[in-house]
Design a protein around this motif. Structure first.
Motif, PDB file in Angstrom:
ATOM      1  N   GLY A 114      48.559  36.596  50.672  1.00  0.00           N
ATOM      2  CA  GLY A 114      47.184  37.088  50.658  1.00  0.00           C
ATOM      3  C   GLY A 114      46.291  36.274  51.574  1.00  0.00           C
ATOM      4  N   ALA A 115      46.454  34.935  51.523  1.00  0.00           N
ATOM      5  CA  ALA A 115      45.674  34.057  52.404  1.00  0.00           C
ATOM      6  C   ALA A 115      46.003  34.316  53.869  1.00  0.00           C
ATOM      7  CB  ALA A 115      45.937  32.594  52.049  1.00  0.00           C
ATOM      8  N   MET A 116      47.272  34.558  54.163  1.00  0.00           N
ATOM      9  CA  MET A 116      47.682  34.822  55.545  1.00  0.00           C
ATOM     10  C   MET A 116      47.123  36.149  56.047  1.00  0.00           C
ATOM     11  SD  MET A 116      51.597  33.418  55.261  1.00  0.00           S
ATOM     12  CE  MET A 116      52.117  34.095  56.826  1.00  0.00           C
ATOM     13  N   SER A 117      47.021  37.134  55.156  1.00  0.00           N
ATOM     14  CA  SER A 117      46.439  38.415  55.577  1.00  0.00           C
ATOM     15  C   SER A 117      44.956  38.244  55.910  1.00  0.00           C
ATOM     16  CB  SER A 117      46.622  39.463  54.483  1.00  0.00           C
ATOM     17  OG  SER A 117      45.785  39.206  53.366  1.00  0.00           O
ATOM     18  N   TYR A 118      44.263  37.391  55.147  1.00  0.00           N
ATOM     19  CA  TYR A 118      42.851  37.097  55.458  1.00  0.00           C
ATOM     20  C   TYR A 118      42.739  36.398  56.806  1.00  0.00           C
ATOM     21  CZ  TYR A 118      38.306  34.794  55.319  1.00  0.00           C
ATOM     22  OH  TYR A 118      37.040  34.337  55.637  1.00  0.00           O
ATOM     23  N   ASP A 119      43.663  35.464  57.064  1.00  0.00           N
ATOM     24  CA  ASP A 119      43.679  34.760  58.353  1.00  0.00           C
ATOM     25  C   ASP A 119      43.834  35.744  59.506  1.00  0.00           C
ATOM     26  OD1 ASP A 119      44.269  32.189  60.069  1.00  0.00           O
ATOM     27  OD2 ASP A 119      45.955  33.551  60.449  1.00  0.00           O
ATOM     28  N   ARG A 120      44.744  36.714  59.377  1.00  0.00           N
ATOM     29  CA  ARG A 120      44.959  37.714  60.429  1.00  0.00           C
ATOM     30  C   ARG A 120      43.742  38.625  60.574  1.00  0.00           C
ATOM     31  NH1 ARG A 120      46.797  36.261  64.098  1.00  0.00           N
ATOM     32  NH2 ARG A 120      46.019  34.381  63.133  1.00  0.00           N
TER      33      ARG A 120
END
Length: 313
Positions: A114-120
């Motif tokens: 989830g955090a990585m999707s926010y980063d992208r």
């Protein structure tokens, strides 16, 4: 019904028998484990050693690789040893540790994805504000919170799963100690625990998955407004591969933990568990990292340094 005690060893029946076809599948699993260990270990090493990869995105990727290393090391070596030696026994402590590390890394990975999707989302939709919206303090907090929430879930599930009295037949029809399979052996009412576990699954699976789908929906909207066809294709390719991994991981976890008990079949559970606990850790470094030009550059640089060191010696 006779009751056993929680100090007796469990028996893991495993994933394979000793037919030729299953021996070939076992070889494939071992090969996947080796590739996963090498791929994820290489990612952690490259990101740690190369200053150009010291960014929030690659830090999160290194945490994903670390989680996958712990996950596959928790499950496959024990399964491999049991198959080769025939010793399928696992102590309650060993079973509890498997549940703890599996749930810790599995839960942490849910939140980290989830955090990585926010980063992208920030990188694609707000590139000029990336440094502010994805600051290092926020990135570190995301990683720590992911590990913490995963550990809380792992500790809770390990403690409660082993607190039930088990029937004298301690055979676990699985290749590792997984909570739903272990709870089936309990001789007491487990409905309250299963309800709590279901609520935890909603929090740890559906909430991060909703964030991921929302982030990639916004990314898709931004991509459709891009003027450059090449940039659009590049972002589409990256997002589709990321979503494929997310679908495999979350789909498998939801299938195992959120299905009604009446629809559960042991054979299906074992096959699906194998996909998201063994094959997904192999895919993550390939899809998220090793296809990336910056990672390829860091790998070439590392190999060049190694060749120079060998020649100098």
């Amino acid at each position: 019904m006779d009751h056993g005690n929680i100090t007796a060893d469990f028996i893991l029946l495993g994933l394979f028998n000793h037919t030729t076809a299953h021996q070939i599948l076992f070889g494939v699993i071992v090969a996947v484990m080796v590739i996963s260990l090498l791929g994820n270990g290489l990612m952690v090493l490259l990101i740690h050693e190369d200053p150009q990869l010291h960014t929030p995105m690659y830090f999160l990727l290194s945490q994903l690789s670390l989680m996958d290393l712990v996950l596959i090391s928790t499950i496959v070596p024990k399964m491999t040893a049991a198959y080769l030696t025939g010793n399928k026994f696992i102590s309650p402590v060993g079973c509890g540790l498997q549940i703890f590390f599996f749930q810790t890394t599995g839960g942490a990975e849910c939140f980290l994805l989830g955090a990585m999707s926010y980063d992208r989302y920030v990188a694609v939709c707000h590139p000029l504000r990336y440094a502010n919206l994805m600051s290092w303090p926020l990135c570190l907090r995301m990683a720590l919170v992911s590990w913490f929430l995963g550990a809380v879930d792992g500790l809770m599930q390990a403690a409660f799963s082993l607190s039930f009295p088990f029937c004298n037949r301690h055979e676990i029809n699985h290749f590792f100690c997984e909570t739903p399979t272990l709870v089936r052996l309990a001789c007491s009412d487990t409905s309250a625990f299963e309800y709590i576990m279901y609520i935890c699954c909603v929090l740890m699976l559906l909430i991060p998955l909703s964030l991921i789908l929302m982030s990639y929906s916004l990314i898709l909207t931004a991509v459709l407004h891009m003027c450059s066809t090449e940039a659009r294709k590049r972002v589409f390719a990256t997002c589709s591969s990321h979503l494929a991994v997310v679908g495999l991981y979350y789909g498998g976890a939801i299938f195992i933990y959120m299905r009604p008990k009446s629809y559960r079949l042991v054979k299906h559970d074992k096959v699906v568990s194998a996909f998201y606990t063994i094959f997904t850790p192999m895919l993550n470094p390939i899809i998220y990292s090793l296809r990336n030009n910056e990672v390829k550059g860091a790998l070439r640089k590392c190999l060049s340094h190694l060749r120079n060191d060998v020649r100098s010696n």
